[in-house]
Design a protein around this motif. Structure first.
Motif, PDB file in Angstrom:
ATOM      1  N   ARG A   1      -6.898  -5.945  27.669  1.00 25.24           N
ATOM      2  CA  ARG A   1      -7.231  -4.612  27.241  1.00 25.24           C
ATOM      3  C   ARG A   1      -6.066  -3.833  26.689  1.00 25.24           C
ATOM      4  N   ARG A   2      -4.770  -3.968  27.637  1.00 23.19           N
ATOM      5  CA  ARG A   2      -3.782  -3.292  27.031  1.00 23.19           C
ATOM      6  C   ARG A   2      -3.253  -3.775  25.737  1.00 23.19           C
ATOM      7  N   GLN A   3      -3.508  -5.079  25.355  1.00 24.29           N
ATOM      8  CA  GLN A   3      -3.046  -5.589  24.033  1.00 24.29           C
ATOM      9  C   GLN A   3      -3.817  -4.933  22.979  1.00 24.29           C
ATOM     10  N   ARG A   4      -4.987  -4.493  23.460  1.00 20.45           N
ATOM     11  CA  ARG A   4      -6.123  -4.078  22.323  1.00 20.45           C
ATOM     12  C   ARG A   4      -5.941  -2.797  22.286  1.00 20.45           C
ATOM     13  N   GLY A   5      -4.951  -1.933  22.990  1.00 20.92           N
ATOM     14  CA  GLY A   5      -4.848  -0.268  23.160  1.00 20.92           C
ATOM     15  C   GLY A   5      -6.100   0.323  24.266  1.00 20.92           C
ATOM     16  N   LEU A   6      -6.605  -0.452  24.963  1.00 21.17           N
ATOM     17  CA  LEU A   6      -7.671   0.031  25.762  1.00 21.17           C
ATOM     18  C   LEU A   6      -7.177   0.289  27.032  1.00 21.17           C
ATOM     19  N   GLY A   7      -7.872   1.161  27.744  1.00 22.51           N
ATOM     20  CA  GLY A   7      -7.594   1.643  29.307  1.00 22.51           C
ATOM     21  C   GLY A   7      -7.624   0.551  30.217  1.00 22.51           C
TER      22      GLY A   7
END
Length: 510
Positions: A350-356
């Motif tokens: 999720r961090r790689q996709r810019g999510l929380g």
């Protein structure tokens, strides 16, 4: 050709082939000569559960294990006076009475005479089920949950019949079913889910919620499912009587063609039988035939959690599960059923996709969280649900108001049982902060109650802290880590074991 031991076994004689290839003679299928003597033999003790079990029921269990597709056509004779007595003694002494107004103590006054009369009526078919008395209890979300309170004799007969049916269905139920089964508890389900998430490549969680399950069960389908294994029409008639007994609410009697009475002793078993055929067997088959990656499933009654390695598997399972339930009068709750990214790699992806941060989900009173250890490794964390804690604290507040003028000793003794009971369920690893918070809030509620009851100087926080140290248990972790207890309850499980191309958690699938 049966061996000599099989010829003398009433449990074997009481079975009839499920196919339609000819109807055998009644004497061969249902010989009653040895049945009566079988039920009055001395009963033995099971080493683990310590429950009394007759040799006849043990043979029923063995026959159910060996012959998975055959019906039992003679079961009612296992509902003996001893079974009824055990069922009566297992009931809560202070439970609210049903429509008959008979309490546990009232029935105990002439116990043997009452049980003999009840046994005669059950065996002759003259027993009549009474309507359940409906009352409502508050839910954590503020809504009201309907609860049916059965008459005392209905509870006795239902528990005795459930004991007989459990001897069969405990051999049929799959390993990932945990709700209301002998020797299984909420913590066993929680352990199985935690171990599966930590030790199986799981990246997606399906939190499935069945809308109003106990009110939506099709009674016709339920009876048809029972008839797959139960060929004794007398048992089927008893179940029909309980389903058709109806509900008495505010003096008005009503009966429904759907649902099982919530709060009835027999309802959890009937619910498990229903979901065994509607969901469990289907899910096990779907796992073997359709899944492309790892699949885990844990079910506790109508609470279902499924985990998947691939998102595509998760979406297909959800959509096909919705269609499967609709075929049997059930419906997935559109708002409460959620598919979320979860697992040891969820945070990084999720961090790689810019999510929380990864979303959380609730199961059996706990919130499951993707956390980290102090060294930064993945750790599955379980916290007490905030809404459940608030609901418990509101109830404590109301009870303290009613006990406002009791002595400090009486108040402290009662609060001790409340806090100890909360800890007994919620004191799992990674939940220490919630335990400390609950104890703190209870102490504060106690302080506020004492401030309201007199004109003297209000007690200080220091004084209440000392009182709490005397009466309230200190927060401590009481449950072991899930993998340790799971390894004990499932001794054949090995951390690196794999079952076929896809792994199914929670004790495996028999």
């Amino acid at each position: 050709m049966m061996h000599g031991s099989e010829k003398s076994d009433p449990a074997i004689r009481a079975m009839k082939p499920a196919n339609n290839a000819g109807r055998p003679a009644a004497e061969r299928v249902e010989q009653r000569a040895g049945a009566k003597g079988n039920t009055v033999q001395p009963r033995t003790r099971r080493t683990q559960s310590r429950e009394s079990v007759s040799p006849g029921l043990e043979r029923v269990r063995q026959a159910a294990r060996q012959r998975k597709k055959e019906k039992f056509t003679a079961l009612l004779h296992h509902v003996t006076v001893d079974q009824l007595r055990d069922a009566f003694l297992a009931l809560k002494r202070r439970a609210a009475p049903g429509v008959d107004g008979v309490t546990w103590r009232d029935y105990e006054a002439n116990l043997e005479g009452n049980l003999q009369g009840l046994h005669t009526r059950v065996q002759r078919g003259t027993y009549r089920a009474l309507p359940v008395r409906r009352r409502y209890i508050p839910k954590p979300d503020g809504r009201q949950r309907p609860l049916g309170i059965a008459a005392l004799e209905d509870k006795i007969v239902q528990r005795a019949v459930a004991t007989v049916l459990n001897a069969i269905y405990e051999e049929d139920f799959l390993g990932f079913s945990y709700g209301f089964r002998p020797g299984r508890s909420q913590h066993h389900a929680l352990d199985a889910l935690a171990v599966a998430i930590c030790d199986t490549p799981v990246n997606w969680i399906l939190d499935a919620d069945i809308r109003s399950f106990f009110d939506s069960v099709s009674q016709d389908w339920l009876v048809r499912f029972l008839e797959h294994r139960i060929g004794d029409e007398r048992i089927i008639r008893l179940v029909r009587k309980w389903l058709k007994a109806g509900v008495l609410e505010d003096g008005a009697w009503s009966v429904s063609e759907t649902g099982t009475p919530q709060g009835a002793v027999i309802s959890p078993l009937l619910a498990n039988v229903y979901l065994q055929y509607v969901f469990d067997l289907w899910a096990a088959q779907w796992r073997r035939r359709e899944a492309k990656g790892n699949v885990i499933v844990v079910r506790y009654a109508d609470d279902i959690i499924a985990g998947f390695e691939h998102e595509a598997d998760a979406k297909r399972f959800r959509d096909e599960m919705r269609l499967r339930l609709e075929q049997f009068a059930l419906e997935l709750h559109g708002e409460k059923t959620r598919l979320l990214e979860f697992g040891r790699f969820a945070a990084a992806r999720r961090r790689q996709r810019g999510l929380g941060r990864p979303e959380t989900f609730n199961f059996l009173g706990f919130t499951f969280i993707c956390g980290k250890t102090r060294s930064g490794a993945f750790q599955l964390q379980r916290k007490t649900r905030a809404d459940r804690m608030r609901a418990t604290l509101r109830e404590v507040k109301q009870q303290l108001r009613s006990r406002m003028h009791h002595s400090l000793r009486e108040q402290g003794s009662w609060l001790k049982t409340v806090v100890a009971g909360f800890f007994a369920y919620h004191a799992v690893p990674t939940n220490a902060r919630a335990l400390s918070a609950f104890r703190h809030y209870v102490t504060d509620l106690w302080r506020r109650t004492l401030r309201r009851r007199g004109q003297k100087a209000p007690p200080t926080w220091d004084r209440l802290t000392r009182l709490a140290d005397v009466w309230l248990p200190a927060p401590s972790i009481l449950h072991p880590w899930p993998d340790r207890r799971f390894a004990v309850t499932h001794p054949r499980w090995e951390p690196n074991a794999r079952i076929g191309p896809v792994r199914f958690c929670a004790g495996g699938v028999r």
